[in-house]
Design a protein around this motif. Sequence first.
Motif, PDB file in Angstrom:
ATOM      1  N   LYS A 409       0.833  -1.204   0.000  1.00 30.60           N
ATOM      2  CA  LYS A 409       0.000   0.000   0.000  1.00 30.60           C
ATOM      3  C   LYS A 409       0.868   1.254   0.000  1.00 30.60           C
ATOM      4  O   LYS A 409       0.562   2.238  -0.673  1.00 30.60           O
ATOM      5  CB  LYS A 409      -0.938   0.000   1.210  1.00 30.60           C
ATOM      6  N   PHE A 410       1.954   1.224   0.786  1.00 32.14           N
ATOM      7  CA  PHE A 410       2.888   2.351   0.813  1.00 32.14           C
ATOM      8  C   PHE A 410       3.494   2.578  -0.575  1.00 32.14           C
ATOM      9  O   PHE A 410       3.628   3.709  -1.038  1.00 32.14           O
ATOM     10  CB  PHE A 410       3.997   2.090   1.831  1.00 32.14           C
ATOM     11  N   ALA A 413       1.180   4.214  -2.915  1.00 29.22           N
ATOM     12  CA  ALA A 413       0.899   5.600  -2.540  1.00 29.22           C
ATOM     13  C   ALA A 413       2.139   6.493  -2.613  1.00 29.22           C
ATOM     14  O   ALA A 413       2.051   7.690  -2.335  1.00 29.22           O
ATOM     15  CB  ALA A 413       0.325   5.640  -1.124  1.00 29.22           C
ATOM     16  N   GLY A 414       3.276   5.907  -2.969  1.00 32.82           N
ATOM     17  CA  GLY A 414       4.509   6.685  -3.063  1.00 32.82           C
ATOM     18  C   GLY A 414       5.106   7.055  -1.721  1.00 32.82           C
ATOM     19  O   GLY A 414       5.845   8.032  -1.598  1.00 32.82           O
ATOM     20  N   ILE A 415       4.795   6.276  -0.680  1.00 32.73           N
ATOM     21  CA  ILE A 415       5.331   6.509   0.673  1.00 32.73           C
ATOM     22  C   ILE A 415       6.557   5.632   0.869  1.00 32.73           C
ATOM     23  O   ILE A 415       6.505   4.420   0.618  1.00 32.73           O
ATOM     24  CB  ILE A 415       4.255   6.193   1.737  1.00 32.73           C
ATOM     25  N   ASP A 467      -5.722   1.692   5.648  1.00 32.70           N
ATOM     26  CA  ASP A 467      -6.050   2.787   4.732  1.00 32.70           C
ATOM     27  C   ASP A 467      -5.961   4.137   5.442  1.00 32.70           C
ATOM     28  O   ASP A 467      -5.544   5.139   4.846  1.00 32.70           O
ATOM     29  CB  ASP A 467      -7.458   2.590   4.164  1.00 32.70           C
ATOM     30  N   VAL A 470      -2.209   4.943   5.683  1.00 33.34           N
ATOM     31  CA  VAL A 470      -1.697   5.378   4.377  1.00 33.34           C
ATOM     32  C   VAL A 470      -2.174   6.791   4.063  1.00 33.34           C
ATOM     33  O   VAL A 470      -1.390   7.647   3.622  1.00 33.34           O
ATOM     34  CB  VAL A 470      -2.146   4.398   3.275  1.00 33.34           C
ATOM     35  N   ALA A 471      -3.450   7.048   4.306  1.00 32.87           N
ATOM     36  CA  ALA A 471      -4.000   8.378   4.017  1.00 32.87           C
ATOM     37  C   ALA A 471      -3.330   9.455   4.867  1.00 32.87           C
ATOM     38  O   ALA A 471      -3.069  10.568   4.392  1.00 32.87           O
ATOM     39  CB  ALA A 471      -5.512   8.377   4.254  1.00 32.87           C
ATOM     40  N   LYS A 474       0.131  10.082   3.517  1.00 30.28           N
ATOM     41  CA  LYS A 474       0.017  10.774   2.240  1.00 30.28           C
ATOM     42  C   LYS A 474      -0.328  12.244   2.461  1.00 30.28           C
ATOM     43  O   LYS A 474       0.224  13.135   1.800  1.00 30.28           O
ATOM     44  CB  LYS A 474      -1.074  10.104   1.400  1.00 30.28           C
ATOM     45  N   THR A 477       2.766  14.203   3.500  1.00 29.61           N
ATOM     46  CA  THR A 477       3.703  14.503   2.419  1.00 29.61           C
ATOM     47  C   THR A 477       3.191  15.616   1.519  1.00 29.61           C
ATOM     48  O   THR A 477       3.956  16.342   0.905  1.00 29.61           O
ATOM     49  CB  THR A 477       3.961  13.244   1.564  1.00 29.61           C
ATOM     50  N   GLN A 478       1.877  15.756   1.441  1.00 30.03           N
ATOM     51  CA  GLN A 478       1.306  16.802   0.594  1.00 30.03           C
ATOM     52  C   GLN A 478       1.224  18.150   1.304  1.00 30.03           C
ATOM     53  O   GLN A 478       1.404  19.204   0.708  1.00 30.03           O
ATOM     54  CB  GLN A 478      -0.104  16.386   0.137  1.00 30.03           C
TER      55      GLN A 478
END
Length: 594
Positions: A409-410, A413-415, A467, A470-471, A474, A477-478
């Motif tokens: 999942k990471f 998601a680009g983690i 989830d 992960v959210a 994410k 990072t944004q």
Amino acid sequence: MAQAKSKSSVKVKVQKFGTALSGMIMPNIGAIIAWGLTAAFFMWPSGWFPNKNINNLVQPMLRYLLPLLIGYTGGRMVDDERGAVAGAIGTLGVIVGTTQPMFLGAMIMGPLSAWVLKKIDNAFQDKIKSGFEMIYNNFSLGILGMIAAIFAYFIIGPVMAVGSYWAGVGVNAIIKVHLLPLANIIIEPAKVLFLNNAIGNGILVPLGIQQAAQAGKSVLFLMESNPGPGLGILIAFWLFGKGRSKSSAPGAAIIEFLGGVHEIYFPYVLMKPSLILAAIGGGVTGTFLFTLLGGGLKAAASPGSIIAILIVSAKDAYLGNIIGVLGAAIVSFLIAAVIIKNDKSTGDDLADKQAQMQAMKAESKGQSMPEAEDAHESVQSYANVKKVIFACDAGMGSSAMGASLLRDKFKKAGIKWPVTNTAVRNLRDEPGLLVITQEELADRALQKTPHAMHVSVGNFLSSPKYDTIVASFKALTQVEEKPKPKPAEEKKLGSIEGIDFGKVKEVDFIRHDQHVGTATMATSLFNDAMKKAGKTTPVKAVRINELDDDASHLVIVTPAANKNLAVRYSNIQTLVVNDLLKDKKLAEAIQNLH
């Protein structure tokens, strides 16, 4: 309330004790399987391919290799490498002191020898003058090992020989009168409370090895590892369940039966506690059929997969083993089907049911839900997380699969945060750590890592909290675009300029860092140079696991040792030198220290 807390404390203590027992066996399961396969294939004259020469390996592996590995592992759990060596020496005294395989003796002498050595080190190690560390380390271990081996030879060995003999007699007597299946009345509920590894590897495997050494096979290997009860329960959910429990059951059944990860069906039983009757019925049936039809394994089946069971089955036990597993699955399915079909619940999501059950359990104990449980709702709470660790009882099966799931999942998601897995007993408190564990193990994980962020789940393979995690990462990072340091501001790794000497309260050399010079000699020379310069910062030679992970430690290491250091610590300061004794950076460091 006090009584509820007492029960919870007792449960945690029992889990810790069981984990300590299984922790000595689990790392050596591969060696136990190697012995079992060697005996099954080549033992003279009863093996599949009897060979007199290869048969010479069987008894030495059983008598010396396996107990020594168990004693070594038990010692290492207490005091790392020094404890491991002490544990192995002490275990040898038990081995030589009797003619029986000394697995239980190894499980006593390994940790005991290491514990005594650790107490001696705590009392005397800080008093050793600089330059004499090596002579103390070597001779303290040697003298203690000698005493432990002699003590084990004359005291522990004879006592364990008598105890092991009567334990074997008792097990054989119980098997002969067909009472062994009654043990599953205790084993099945204990498994669901995450004592499966403690019972299987801590108790049944050592007794099973001893029985297999005498009879060529043991039904004890099958009592906890039988995948039949779990398979029957999951098939019942697949056919008669509702909601998420129904849709997730087929995949869980494949993982449990073929992959051998029994923990995957525990949440289904915890969701409907009456299903423990199905597990007990299946376990009792399986063990009864095993004993009736002459089933048994040559070695431990770990994990408890039907594939592993077939590989290590005794030559004359395949029919009994297969019928026992299938019989257990059928009985547990029939009982579970009745319970599930008569269940009037609405078929809510499995994870929601588990969260509701956990809240009710916490309320019944007079506790509020842990803060760690609420923390996963806040994005900001993830700001300091640098590493994610999944922790289960054994540190293998279910936690490895959960880690793999979140890692995937990471990746999508680009983690880029690392995700690993380990046993609860091996958790280490460190900054920036997120620990994900099963609800039943949450208390122990919190005790081991009180400063970490904790999230507990009911099922490692099916939790909506992944989830949310992960959210949250994410979103961080944004939202948080950290400015990149200018080239002039970047620290030069391992250089004098990159060290904040104002924070340094101790200078450390790592023992056994012997690429150029020894840590002991380097500590002595550096300490002398510090005194000549009028500096007062203490200088010590320490083992790599003895450091506190903060900037107050300045660790002087060679490039090779720095790689090992970087894996363990993230906040200590390092000075990388090519020569521990002569590098010019040493003099520069002394000038900057206080």
